[in-house]
Design a protein around this motif. Structure first.
Motif, short mmCIF file in Angstrom:
data_model
loop_
_atom_site.label_atom_id
_atom_site.label_comp_id
_atom_site.label_asym_id
_atom_site.label_seq_id
_atom_site.Cartn_x
_atom_site.Cartn_y
_atom_site.Cartn_z
N GLU A 1 -4.70 1.87 -8.94
CA GLU A 1 -4.86 0.48 -8.50
C GLU A 1 -5.31 -0.39 -9.66
O GLU A 1 -4.79 -1.50 -9.85
N GLY B 1 -6.38 7.51 -7.55
CA GLY B 1 -6.01 6.35 -6.75
C GLY B 1 -6.67 5.09 -7.29
O GLY B 1 -6.03 4.03 -7.40
N THR C 1 0.84 -1.19 0.00
CA THR C 1 0.00 0.00 0.00
C THR C 1 0.87 1.24 0.00
O THR C 1 1.98 1.22 0.53
N VAL D 1 -3.83 2.33 -2.69
CA VAL D 1 -3.48 3.65 -2.19
C VAL D 1 -4.40 4.03 -1.04
O VAL D 1 -5.62 3.86 -1.13
N PHE E 1 -5.45 7.25 1.37
CA PHE E 1 -5.31 8.70 1.41
C PHE E 1 -5.60 9.26 2.79
O PHE E 1 -6.43 8.73 3.54
N PHE F 1 3.50 6.08 -7.65
CA PHE F 1 2.29 6.89 -7.57
C PHE F 1 2.54 8.31 -8.06
O PHE F 1 1.77 8.87 -8.84
N THR G 1 -8.76 10.87 -5.31
CA THR G 1 -9.52 9.64 -5.06
C THR G 1 -9.70 8.89 -6.36
O THR G 1 -9.53 7.67 -6.44
#
Lengths: 261, 354, 271
Positions: A62, A58, A41, A69, A71, A240, A55
């Protein structure tokens, strides 16, 4: 804070975060931090204004084979303080260079931050602009209620710069603690106008109309992002950050109203 | 006799309990409402004070209906002119003795100075003038009782209600306070109702007794009549008599299967037979000679009673007998021991139960 | 224990079971440690000039004023409500009692939004208030008082209701037999009897109002001198200058502790 004994501080923060998580009152604090140590993660501390865009990013990250991820969205200043107190984060995305500077200044960044998007101000007015606000000068109209952010937070500082550039003296009814506060006053109809970020106005497009104004170019916010020195998952963190800066990432951010740097 | 000041028929239904008590008290008269715990005495007092509405019946004071459900007449407590001395006095803890007594006159329209003056007078009358500035918690039980009396009398109520006024006091204080209370009640011109379960309070303080049991009046009359002719076990025990109900035929009263007592009085039909415990003689064996009222009994218990011992006997009838300690020693009384009991006809008192 | 171990009992702390002492000490440490942290980070050298900074005194004065007014408002409305809950049987009393605690459960920010939905410009009552009386509450000092009272009222109601339940209702009956109507009984007997509970409730209420943040900033906004109370000033100071925030917090703590300790003394020594 010295970086001499990060382990103990980290443990303490993790305990507090876990407690906050358990009792379910972790609003704004380091929620999700408890799972940061788990393999696979990436924990991202990101400015509140990035909530919608990140969001979505993320999920895409994935789906495209990246790791999961987690947050933690909050005000940039609060996040910077958490990072410097040893919160177990991999990535920090700030809404202001000033807050990033406190993290780099404390030696908690791995490498130099890069500005990945910019945000600028608009005048948010109720849907359809019933008062016919066309620019900053209209905000001085008597009887018009205006909300600004407090100058201590980035959107307030930007508003001050823009208003000064336009030589407009506005008397707001309130100085909100963050951009969401100012925007919600517009959404609830308590004020007639608020200076908020373009992205926030866009996210609330159902109830709010964004009025662009020329002076906003004088008060642009840079959003820097960086991998943290004590990242539990530095590999995932770099992946990321790269994804955020990729074409796909830039498209999502542009869709949310951010400008390219 | 002129119309009574208090004319009431208290009817209250409360969750399975029913109070049904006709009650009249003349001006200047002191009536004791006497009864065991749970008889409904407190319910009656609360109904009179207006702290509990009647279900039916009526309650008039000085010819004015204060509570009559059938006519929807109702006067709230604060406008009834009924003074109450509560069992634990309920003196306001945040006020001095003087302020407690002045509270009523103030509510009845007296200005501050007049109320305090009146309160002073009342405190002086009950001998509490020098304690006027004390708080209730600084007063002894007897002193608090006197302040409570002064407080109730200070509003000059038409009806004074006393709820077990001496129950919270120790034996010694009770004796003094009882005598003093008697004096104040004699001087008080209104009607007084005294609620008590202590027969001595009732006998000393009241002109008339009303005995209630299970919500009903079981006996009523002046002290002499009630004590001489008890009509229930409760009253008999209160006045210290053995009481048995039976069927009379001339001088014979059949009080139980196999036991017929010979009595001095002559009467027919349902009758009570009463005799004092000291009239019961105990014998280790069936007594010789001809006392006719003898029966076999078993000792159920022995207790000290004044200078003597009181022996409870089981048998065809339950009886209390008083014996001297030497006699008890001679009989070697112990629970379970069989004895013979005897009562002389001349020591019995029989009267109609109808 | 005291009888058989008279000597031991004289020693300090003897007789207090460890099972109670230990958690009690831990509890105290838990409550006091954050204060220690605050004191440890206080910039003592620059304290005087920070205290003299413009805005500090303004925010403090506004905080004390609004918390006191909010407490008065709570007393005015909350004491009768507590009396109703404690003394009068009515259908739905349990529900009303539960509703009273709503502000305790509701996150204050949500409370602030709820207040806006009622008293705001487009709120259920706000529009009517403005049209009829020309009263607008959001962004005003009155709005701060309202927000603080909303959040703090349960503390008062619960404390006073508890005190009322703890007193013997027969004192009120005694007052009635002496000719006192319900209102006189309430003011002359009931209130004095619950005075300690009332005072405790008012203190809790005041303290809660003083620390109020979420509902205030949401409903009344943040503007220096008008709606910026100390907690709001602390929050914003935290954004840029942690030391300033520490100083402000310290001022708020010192003043409130001093006032509460002073009041407590008075109540205890009063006859």
């Amino acid at each position: 804070m010295s970086a001499q004994r990060p382990r103990r501080v980290t443990a303490a923060v993790a305990v507090v975060a876990a407690l906050a998580f358990v009792v379910g009152c972790g609003g704004g604090s380091a929620s999700g931090g408890g799972s940061a140590g788990a393999a696979g993660t990436v924990t991202v501390f990101a400015a509140a204004s990035l909530t919608e865009a990140f969001t979505r990013l993320g999920r895409d990250f994935e789906a495209s084979g990246g790791t999961a991820v987690v947050f933690n969205f909050a005000g940039s200043a609060a996040l910077a303080a958490q990072v410097n107190q040893g919160a177990p984060a991999d990535v920090f995305a700030s809404a202001a260079t000033r807050n990033m500077a406190t993290v780099t200044g404390a030696g908690n960044a791995d490498g130099d931050p890069v500005v990945f998007v910019r945000n600028q101000l608009v005048v948010a007015v109720p849907k359809g602009n019933p008062q016919g606000v066309a620019g900053l000068a209209d905000l001085t109209r008597p009887g018009l209620k205006v909300a600004l952010c407090a100058e201590q937070v980035p959107c307030g500082a930007a508003a001050r710069t823009a208003l000064d550039a336009a030589s407009v003296a506005v008397t707001p009814v309130t100085l909100e603690r963050d951009v969401r506060g100012a925007l919600s006053k517009v959404r609830l109809g308590e004020v007639d106008a608020a200076l908020v970020y373009r992205t926030d106005a866009l996210a609330a497009a159902a109830e709010v109309t964004a009025v662009e104004f020329a002076e906003s170019a004088r008060a642009v916010n840079d959003y820097p992002i960086v991998v943290l020195r004590n990242a539990p998952n530095p590999g995932g963190a770099r992946a990321f950050v790269a994804y955020v800066r990729s074409e796909r990432g830039r498209a999502v951010l542009a869709g949310a109203g951010f400008r390219a740097p | 006799m002129s119309a009574p000041l208090l004319d009431a028929h208290l009817l209250v239904d409360r969750g399975g309990f029913r109070l049904d008590v006709p009650l009249c008290v003349a001006a200047g008269e002191v009536v004791a409402l006497l009864g065991p715990n749970g008889a409904g005495k407190t319910t009656a007092l609360r109904a009179l004070a207006g702290l509990l509405p009647l279900t039916d019946g009526h309650l008039a004071l000085g010819g004015v209906d204060l509570d009559r459900p059938s006519r929807r007449a109702w006067t709230p407590t604060e406008r009834r002119g009924v003074g109450v001395v509560f069992q634990d006095y309920l003196l306001f803890p945040h006020l001095s003795a003087l302020e407690n007594v002045a509270f009523g006159p103030r509510r009845h329209g007296a200005d501050r100075r007049a109320a305090r003056r009146s309160a002073h007078d009342w405190l002086a009358r009950v001998g509490m003038a020098e304690h006027a500035d004390r708080r209730p918690r600084q007063l002894s039980g007897g002193q608090a009782q006197r302040v409570a009396l002064a407080r109730a009398l200070a509003v000059e109520p038409a009806l004074l209600l006393l709820d077990e006024p001496l129950a919270a006091l120790d034996a010694r204080t009770r004796l003094d306070t009882r005598a003093e209370l008697h004096r104040h009640l004699a001087a008080y011109p209104g009607a007084t109702l005294l609620v008590t379960h202590d027969p001595l309070d009732a006998l000393v303080l009241a002109d008339r007794l009303v005995v209630v049991e299970e919500g009903r009046v079981v006996q009523e009359g002046d002290a002499a009549t009630v004590t001489a002719r008890p009509r229930t076990d409760y009253v008999a025990r209160l006045v210290g008599l053995n009481l048995h109900r039976g069927h009379a035929d001339g001088h014979l009263v059949r009080v139980a299967d196999g036991l017929t007592l010979t009595v001095a009085d002559r009467l027919d039909g349902d009758a009570f037979v009463a005799f004092r415990p000291s009239a019961v003689a105990l014998h280790p064996a069936r007594p010789e000679g001809s006392p006719r009222n003898t029966w076999a009994a078993t000792v159920a218990g022995v207790q000290r009673h004044g200078d003597n011992l009181r022996v409870r006997l089981d048998g065809p009838i339950g009886v209390a007998a008083d014996v001297t300690p030497p006699a008890a020693a001679q009989l070697r009384l112990a629970p379970g021991q069989p004895v013979w009991a005897a009562v002389k006809a001349a020591e019995t008192h029989a009267y109609p139960a109808g | 224990m005291t009888r058989t171990h008279g000597v031991r009992a004289r020693r300090r702390g003897a007789g207090v079971p460890v099972a109670l002492l230990l958690p009690a000490a831990l509890g105290l440490v838990f409550l006091v440690l954050p204060l220690v942290g605050l004191l440890a980070r206080t910039p003592w050298a620059t304290l005087p000039e920070r205290l003299a900074a413009p805005g500090v005194l303004t925010a403090l004065r506004l905080s004390l004023l609004t918390a006191t007014l909010a407490t008065l408002l709570c007393l005015l409305l909350g004491v009768p409500l507590a009396w109703l809950l404690a003394r009068v049987e009515f259908p739905g009393r349990r529900l009303v009692r539960a509703l009273v605690t709503v502000p305790l459960v509701l996150p204050p920010v949500v409370g602030g939004v709820a207040l806006l939905l009622v008293f705001g410009r487009r709120g259920l009552l706000g529009g009517w208030l403005d049209a009829t009386f020309g009263i607008t509450l959001p962004f005003t000092t009155a709005g701060v008082v309202l927000a603080e009272a909303f959040v703090a009222m349960p503390f008062l109601v619960i404390a006073v209701e508890g005190a009322l339940r703890g007193t013997d209702g027969r004192y009120e009956e005694a007052a009635a037999t002496l000719g006192a109507g319900r209102w006189t009984t309430f003011t002359h007997v009931t209130l004095p009897l619950v005075a300690p509970g009332l005072a405790a409730g008012a203190v809790l209420c005041w303290a809660r109002a003083l620390g109020e943040f979420g509902a205030t900033i949401t409903f009344a906004g943040n503007y220096p001198g008008r709606t910026q109370t100390m907690p709001l000033a602390v929050y914003l100071a935290l954004e840029t200058d942690v030391q300033a925030a520490v100083v402000l917090s310290l001022v708020l703590l010192t003043v409130s502790v001093a006032i509460l300790a002073g009041l407590r003394d008075r109540w205890i020594t009063s006859p």
